[in-house]
Design an enzyme around this catalytic site. Structure first.
Site, mmCIF file in Angstrom:
data_model
loop_
_atom_site.group_PDB
_atom_site.id
_atom_site.type_symbol
_atom_site.label_atom_id
_atom_site.label_comp_id
_atom_site.label_asym_id
_atom_site.label_seq_id
_atom_site.Cartn_x
_atom_site.Cartn_y
_atom_site.Cartn_z
ATOM 1 N N SER A 145 54.101 30.584 25.852
ATOM 2 C CA SER A 145 51.682 29.877 26.255
ATOM 3 C C SER A 145 51.648 28.613 25.265
ATOM 4 O O SER A 145 51.921 27.743 24.950
ATOM 5 C CB SER A 145 51.197 31.636 25.856
ATOM 6 O OG SER A 145 49.730 31.628 26.799
ATOM 7 N N ARG A 214 37.342 38.380 25.837
ATOM 8 C CA ARG A 214 38.622 38.865 26.241
ATOM 9 C C ARG A 214 38.241 39.228 28.038
ATOM 10 O O ARG A 214 39.393 38.834 28.016
ATOM 11 C CB ARG A 214 38.907 40.022 25.680
ATOM 12 C CG ARG A 214 39.984 40.864 25.380
ATOM 13 C CD ARG A 214 41.475 40.233 25.031
ATOM 14 N NE ARG A 214 41.921 40.172 25.126
ATOM 15 C CZ ARG A 214 43.721 40.103 24.847
ATOM 16 N NH1 ARG A 214 43.514 38.539 24.592
ATOM 17 N NH2 ARG A 214 44.961 40.428 25.242
ATOM 18 N N ASP A 312 50.948 32.196 38.433
ATOM 19 C CA ASP A 312 50.243 32.024 36.592
ATOM 20 C C ASP A 312 49.573 30.724 37.426
ATOM 21 O O ASP A 312 48.948 29.031 37.448
ATOM 22 C CB ASP A 312 51.024 31.339 35.674
ATOM 23 C CG ASP A 312 50.805 31.110 34.203
ATOM 24 O OD1 ASP A 312 49.213 30.906 34.013
ATOM 25 O OD2 ASP A 312 51.455 30.433 33.637
ATOM 26 N N HIS A 345 50.405 34.881 34.146
ATOM 27 C CA HIS A 345 51.124 34.457 33.278
ATOM 28 C C HIS A 345 51.659 35.080 32.260
ATOM 29 O O HIS A 345 52.166 35.051 31.240
ATOM 30 C CB HIS A 345 49.545 32.976 32.573
ATOM 31 C CG HIS A 345 49.580 32.837 31.561
ATOM 32 N ND1 HIS A 345 50.379 32.115 31.588
ATOM 33 C CD2 HIS A 345 49.228 33.771 29.506
ATOM 34 C CE1 HIS A 345 50.616 31.293 29.641
ATOM 35 N NE2 HIS A 345 50.201 32.522 29.081
ATOM 36 N N ASP A 346 51.187 36.875 32.821
ATOM 37 C CA ASP A 346 51.120 37.563 31.572
ATOM 38 C C ASP A 346 52.382 38.170 32.228
ATOM 39 O O ASP A 346 53.241 39.030 31.285
ATOM 40 C CB ASP A 346 50.114 39.038 31.856
ATOM 41 C CG ASP A 346 49.229 38.880 30.655
ATOM 42 O OD1 ASP A 346 49.499 37.798 29.678
ATOM 43 O OD2 ASP A 346 48.822 39.533 30.495
#
Length: 374
Positions: A145, A214, A312, A345-346
């Site tokens: 990332s 967040r 992603d 993405h995670d």
């Protein structure tokens, strides 16, 4: 070198790319494994924006790390073979010098008086650490990332700093969608009255702004496919809701709130602002006359593994392909892997079986000097 948290004092003053300097700055890092007599088995890991240097457990800290399933004896990054370092980025709040650190000139936290920060500054700080440890050339540099962008900067600014590279879900330059999301995150923090132009304390922490920031991030870290499969339209029990007519009704809302609340007090808002903006500023095309491909072509490595995820949305698979193509044009032998994980993405944090298998396969092709084996 033992498994423990270490702090490396950086040169003082530390000159920054966009002007300004830091006095008595430091980097926090952790290590696992043993550095070989020739210092040729080192693997440096650069994490994303929010994790610290504690990537895995060890004798001096048995708690699980953020990449526990990947790093350790017999794991994908095998600490019985490799000397593994994980660095907390310059500008972070997990031990390295950042906006929450004390300014030697005032005795107070830097806040927004912290110099403008770039990922190139973080890359240079990493290189100072390697030089101090006597590691002339890494066997492999791993970037995830935001850490992947820092890795690209480090390979550009310090040619031949590594023989091999693993690039994971990153980007050669920030794209409009990612910039837009991070801009909204920064705005949410700055509009919280408790942010107070960067001057806050524990009693007046901009919690609401950080929670919203967040939540925005978490939404982009996973894919719509996973959100649908995981939560669908599941509703909360009515007796678990407040009297507020706009209280959380769906399970996905409750999940985001719980995730945000776990995060907010563990991270410094100003550090979030600085590293978020540094990610937006990064553009490898600056080193290639406006061309990403030309910038990547200046990187000198022997072998690379580039992994991306087709779901992603923050760092799209097209950007991973661009990195792979650019490194190949530069003369590296490149393996490009596009995974179809629904976790967006995670995925590199949760789909560790598949990511680990690819990294293990790649690292197994390297001999102890980081060159490609036959």
């Amino acid at each position: 070198m033992a498994d423990a948290r270490h702090y490396h004092r950086l040169p003082s003053p530390l000159r920054m790319k966009r002007g300004g300097e830091l006095l008595h700055a430091q980097l926090a890092y952790e290590t696992w494994g043993t550095l070989s007599p020739h210092a040729d088995n080192a693997v440096l890991i650069l994490p994303g924006l929010s994790p610290g240097a504690h990537a895995a457990s060890g004798p001096h800290d048995p708690s699980g790390g953020w990449w526990e399933a990947i790093i350790g004896p017999g794991k994908a990054i095998d600490t019985e073979r490799w000397f593994v370092l994980c660095v907390n980025s310059l500008g972070s709040c997990k031990g390295s010098t950042g906006p929450a650190s004390q300014d030697p000139a005032t005795g107070k936290p830097y806040g927004i008086e912290f110099p403008e920060l770039t990922l190139e500054d973080a890359a240079n700080a990493n290189q100072y650490l390697l030089d101090a440890l006597g590691i002339a050339r890494l066997a492999c540099l791993v970037g995830c990332s935001m850490g992947g962008m820092t890795a690209l900067a480090q390979m550009l600014l310090h040619p031949r700093c590594t023989r091999a590279h693993i690039s994971i879900s990153t980007a050669p330059q920030a794209q409009p969608f990612a910039i837009a999301i991070r801009s909204l995150q920064r705005e949410a923090i700055r509009l919280d009255p408790n942010w107070n132009n960067g001057s806050y304390d524990d009693a007046h922490y901009p919690e609401a702004g950080m929670r919203i920031a967040r939540k925005l991030g978490v939404i982009t870290y996973r894919s719509a496919l996973e959100w649908s499969g995981r939560f669908s339209r599941i509703r909360l029990d009515s007796d678990a809701r407040d009297e507020d007519p706009f209280a959380f009704e769906f399970a996905v809302e409750s999940y985001l709130e719980a995730h945000a609340r776990r995060f907010v007090r563990s991270y410094d808002p100003n550090s979030y602002l600085y590293l978020s903006r540094a990610s937006d500023w990064f553009d490898i095309a600056e080193y290639g006359g406006g061309s990403v491909a030309a910038g990547l072509k200046k990187i000198c490595i022997e072998h690379a593994l580039v992994i991306g995820v087709d779901t992603d949305i923050l760092f799209p698979i097209e950007q991973q392909k661009a990195i792979a193509d650019g490194l190949a044009e530069a003369g590296a032998q490149v393996d490009f892997v596009a995974l179809d994980s629904p976790q967006g993405h995670d995925a590199f944090l949760v789909d560790t079986d598949r990511f680990g298998a690819e990294m293990r396969r790649f690292l197994d092709t390297l001999d102890t000097t980081g060159s490609v084996g036959v």
